[in-house]
Write an enzyme that holds these catalytic residues in place. Structure first.
Site, PDB file in Angstrom:
ATOM      1  N   ASP A  43      54.223  54.118  43.510  1.00 51.74           N
ATOM      2  CA  ASP A  43      53.996  52.680  43.357  1.00 51.74           C
ATOM      3  C   ASP A  43      53.487  52.323  41.969  1.00 51.74           C
ATOM      4  O   ASP A  43      53.695  51.206  41.492  1.00 51.74           O
ATOM      5  CB  ASP A  43      52.988  52.181  44.399  1.00 51.74           C
ATOM      6  CG  ASP A  43      53.585  52.152  45.798  1.00 51.74           C
ATOM      7  OD1 ASP A  43      54.822  52.255  45.901  1.00 51.74           O
ATOM      8  OD2 ASP A  43      52.825  52.039  46.767  1.00 51.74           O
ATOM      9  N   ASP A  52      16.091  21.493  26.255  1.00 53.85           N
ATOM     10  CA  ASP A  52      16.355  22.935  26.277  1.00 53.85           C
ATOM     11  C   ASP A  52      15.952  23.601  27.588  1.00 53.85           C
ATOM     12  O   ASP A  52      16.041  24.822  27.705  1.00 53.85           O
ATOM     13  CB  ASP A  52      15.631  23.618  25.116  1.00 53.85           C
ATOM     14  CG  ASP A  52      16.339  23.388  23.788  1.00 53.85           C
ATOM     15  OD1 ASP A  52      17.467  22.865  23.815  1.00 53.85           O
ATOM     16  OD2 ASP A  52      15.777  23.721  22.729  1.00 53.85           O
TER      17      ASP A  52
END
Length: 526
Positions: free
Chosen positions: A290, A36
């Site tokens: 745009d 771990d």
């Protein structure tokens, strides 16, 4: 428990590590086996920190299980306190150590240390990383402030006026391994400073136990990341009456709403309201000609609750996208995400399975995916442009440059990250269209000295249009004319067009798909 290739969140002790690593003068003793200790890599490899997390592992092995592991825990706790001299000590267990039931928190409290000890009881088999971070932050605040909150039970958010000083706020929630947290804090502090508001404490990121004790000196709390800070903010409101904000300043509209909310709670007049919208380039683009190219683009969103909800609002209200999918892996934020999805007339996807997300993505046929690192991989397989908006993330999403998600500059960053994949998608489509043209120089040498392959072959191979893969699908054959016409469809919607055409052919009982069939299918589904 399930076996999976990817996971959106780690176990809760990783969340505790995020909080501990974000703070100073604090140490976390984690009762855990050797395997771990991998979590260290998250901070050194992804976050790219110059030092290890302030975590001591007991690192018991299989042979230790036959003896007294409690003594191993006590020895590691004693050594950690002597070596690191923390002002606050966190004690917890990993998912594996939880099964042994050594109760390291109780052991630590019985060892007679003259420092606050926070016992973290994080249920590893029912909770996840974000919950672990939230619970750890809450327990630290509760342990360090419990005595002081008994003295102060009603903090007036407008007391700064009578005290003759500028208003002060706490910024709560940013941590290491959060999405652009470091830059978000800088941006929000800059915005608050422009409004005449000082920052009292930023926590957990960069704070110390002494800073936590100063939280009640502020007038209100800024809940910047709900997954991490909401529980703590609610406790501070319940115990001392401290108000906290609920608006997340991601996007232009939410940033303006956030500033208004802060001013309202503090009783501070807002003098420059008309100037706010001009702080970012996003509103200008949204009004430009745009932006018509983006209107109605289908977008699929998945991530943590905070960023997913904010992304949906920006997509719909500020860029004119059509949100066709919205979801989160965070169970704690499921209610809020479901409410946001309901406002969009879609059903929220709440899951921690990346395969379910990929399947939903495929069915939604979006033109842009906004998600995590996992959605980036899924979108690549499906040939869809993608931008990462949330953890879990790759190292490339922790840029060295200033790149926030919140505030005015965050809106600029979001604009770049979301719009550019769509613009590049158009460019790639034009290359696809003309690559098989006889005037297109297709066999030229690349700068690496390798001969380029034939354009049409590349197109067909990349999108699964070769004879061997497209020849048969549910009994429907694709003719040469049908295949040629399909390659002219933009790649980011080609999968949807292909699927719809095959459904149309099957419904009409057609044995093969020609270019005429594709035209008929287009008219049918229009």
């Amino acid at each position: 428990m399930e076996l999976t290739l990817w996971t959106y969140e780690g176990p809760p002790h990783v969340g505790a590590m995020r909080v501990a690593s974000s703070m100073k003068e604090i140490h976390y003793v984690l009762h855990a086996p050797q395997g771990d200790t991998y979590a260290d890599l998250l901070f050194t490899m992804i976050e790219r920190r110059g030092k290890r997390p302030p975590v001591t592992y007991t690192t018991f092995q299989a042979r230790d299980l036959g003896g007294d592991t409690a003594e191993l825990v006590k020895r590691n706790i004693s050594e950690a306190v002597e070596r690191f001299k923390p002002k606050t000590l966190l004690i917890g267990e990993s998912c594996t150590a939880e099964l042994i039931q050594d109760q390291p928190g109780a052991l630590a409290k019985g060892m007679g240390f003259n420092i606050p000890i926070v016992n973290l009881e994080l249920p590893a088999y029912s909770k996840k990383e974000n919950w672990g971070a939230s619970e750890t932050f809450y327990q630290i605040i509760r342990t360090l402030l419990n005595d002081k909150t008994n003295e102060i039970n009603n903090i007036n958010p407008q007391r700064w006026k009578s005290l003759g000083r500028r208003p002060k706020v706490n910024i709560l929630g940013p941590t290491l391994l959060g999405f652009r947290c470091r830059d978000d804090v800088i941006e929000i502090q800059r915005i608050l400073s422009e409004q005449g508001i000082d920052t009292n404490v930023v926590a957990p990121l960069g704070s110390s136990p002494d800073d936590i004790k100063r939280l009640i000196d502020a007038d209100i709390n800024i809940c910047l990341y709900q997954e991490i800070a909401e529980t703590s903010c609610e406790w501070l409101k319940r115990k001392c009456g401290m108000e906290f904000t609920t608006t997340i300043p991601i996007g232009i509209k939410n940033t303006i709403n956030f500033i208004n909310e802060v001013h309202d709670k503090l009783g501070l007049p807002l003098t420059n309201k008309e100037e706010l919208e001009h702080k970012s380039k996003l509103p200008w683009y949204s009004k430009s000609i745009d932006s018509n190219y983006l209107t109605g683009k289908r977008v699929f969103i998945f991530g943590d609750g905070t960023h997913a909800i904010a992304a949906a609002k920006i997509a719909k209200d500020e860029l004119g996208f059509e949100v066709v999918g919205l979801g989160t892996y965070s169970r704690e934020m499921a209610r809020q995400v479901r409410a946001a999805a309901k406002d969009l007339n879609i059903e929220a996807l709440i899951t921690n399975s990346y395969l379910e997300v990929e399947d939903a993505m495929k069915k939604a046929s979006p033109e842009l995916v906004l998600g995590t690192q996992m959605e980036r991989h899924s979108a690549k397989r499906l040939g869809i442009p993608c931008s990462v908006i949330s953890t879990p993330m790759h190292v490339q999403d922790v840029p060295a440059r200033y790149s926030p998600q919140m505030g005015w500059e965050g809106a600029n960053v979001i604009f770049d990250d979301w719009v550019h994949p769509l613009m590049m998608g158009l460019e790639e489509h034009l290359i696809d269209m003309f690559k098989h043209d006889f005037e297109f120089v297709d066999g030229h040498q690349s700068h690496l000295g390798h001969t380029a392959t034939k354009g049409l072959d590349n197109i067909e191979d990349e999108h699964g249009l070769k004879n061997d893969t497209l020849k048969k699908n549910g009994g429907v054959l694709w003719t040469e004319s049908g295949r040629a016409e399909l390659t002219k469809v933009p790649f980011f919607v080609r999968g949807k067009v292909k699927s719809n055409t095959e459904k149309y052919a099957l419904s009409k009982g057609l044995p093969e798909i020609s270019d005429e069939t594709l035209y008929d299918a287009k008219a049918y589904f229009s």
